[in-house]
Design a protein around this motif. Structure first.
Motif: not given
Length: 345
Positions: A208-222
């Motif tokens: 938690q608090g780490e990524f290994n290649l954040p490849h895509g990203l989206q944001v919801d209505r909240s």
């Protein structure tokens, strides 16, 4: 293998393959198969032109479709109308296009591109005639030959990216950038492009608090942020202040995600099948999964295949209408339209 892209006195070298990692099978049990149909020949490519790797695909509120692909020269951005007719090319010869990774359209129909080669995120006005904002910094020609980093990339700077991969916005217009291949972080900016905060860091990790290649990203209505953490085969959910909320780990390797519009939002996730997969993986990869925002799996559709309507590395999904999906594929060099039918609504 590395690919060197020359511009003036400088060049950028990029790996043309994906990072060496096994494709992870989905583990969600008893997932309904959603009926769907392909719309063959939907996109009318201009005569004498060919599409390269379709890294990004997005629609605006009028139904126009934008495809950002790796073509010749460098990156190209094409616009089609809602019937699939070619409208125009945007940004031809633009300094910020070299090795495309994503295109997205915001609530005001501005068109945003993410270029992994130049390390910039660009905001175009709705008709693509003006550049409204640039985030990031392209390596200058005075630096000479510049080899693209594989990471980590110290220092972890506020306004310098290292092979960014995606962009999204919350309802207030704050900007979220997945700074993917060698910074392993998500960065938040306000609507004017001023740094607000970040999650993750230059070094890859699986906690938690780490990524290994954040490849895509989206944001919801909240305002929650959904990150396709590809190297960790999980979809990480953050709150609007970039604090950890949850991780979905049962739908395979996290190539990309999309959140639909409308009164009931869904999350779509790609479990794709790259050429480098070991024998036997074609039978258990290639699907697109449909989920509730809480991670409940609604269904899946599609299969691994070189020829349409099969999927060969779905790198981008547009799901503005959750029953009408556009997908961009890299190893098959194409974009396709699909209509979901009946079940899973």
């Amino acid at each position: 293998m590395k690919r060197c892209l020359k511009s003036g006195l400088a060049a950028i070298c990029l790996s043309t393959g994906v990072p060496a990692a096994a494709q992870v099978a989905a583990t969600a049990p008893n997932v309904p198969v959603l009926p769907y149909k392909a719309v063959p020949g939907f996109f009318k490519i201009p005569a004498g032109e060919f599409m390269g790797e379709a890294q990004g695909i997005a629609t605006n509120s009028r139904g126009d479709i934008f495809i950002f692909f790796r073509g010749n020269p460098g990156g190209r951005l094409w616009q089609f109308d809602k019937l699939g007719n070619f409208v125009r090319e945007i940004g031809k010869g633009y300094y910020g296009f070299q090795f495309p990774h994503a295109v997205r359209v915001d609530a005001q129909d501005n068109v945003w591109t993410v270029d992994e080669g130049t390390n910039v995120v660009t905001k175009f006005n709705p008709d693509g005639s003006r550049i409204l904002m640039v985030l990031g910094h392209r390596p200058p020609v005075t630096a000479g030959l510049v080899a693209t980093r594989r990471g980590p990339n110290p220092p972890d700077e506020k306004y310098t990216f290292c092979r960014p991969s995606d962009v999204a916005w919350d309802p207030q217009g704050n900007i979220f950038v997945a700074d993917g291949y060698c910074n392993n972080r998500v960065v938040k900016y306000d609507r004017d492009g001023r740094f607000v905060g970040k999650f993750g860091g230059s070094a890859a990790g699986s906690g938690q608090g780490e990524f290994n290649l954040p490849h895509g990203l989206q944001v919801d209505r909240s305002g929650n942020v959904y990150v396709a953490d590809r190297g960790n085969a999980r979809y990480v959910v953050l709150d609007n202040d970039l604090r950890w909320k949850a991780a979905y780990t049962n739908v395979g390797t996290a190539w990309t995600d999309c959140i639909s519009q409308g009164p009931h939002q869904y999350l779509f996730a790609s479990n794709s099948n790259p050429n480098g997969n070991a024998p036997g993986t074609w039978e258990r990869t290639g699907q697109i999964y449909k989920l509730e925002l809480d991670g409940t799996v609604v269904g899946k559709f599609g299969y691994a295949g070189k020829e349409a309507p099969g999927f060969q590395v779905v790198h981008a999904i547009d799901c503005r209408n959750p029953d009408e999906l556009f997908v961009g594929e890299i190893e098959s060099w194409r974009a396709q339209k699909f209509v979901l039918q009946g079940a899973g609504k």
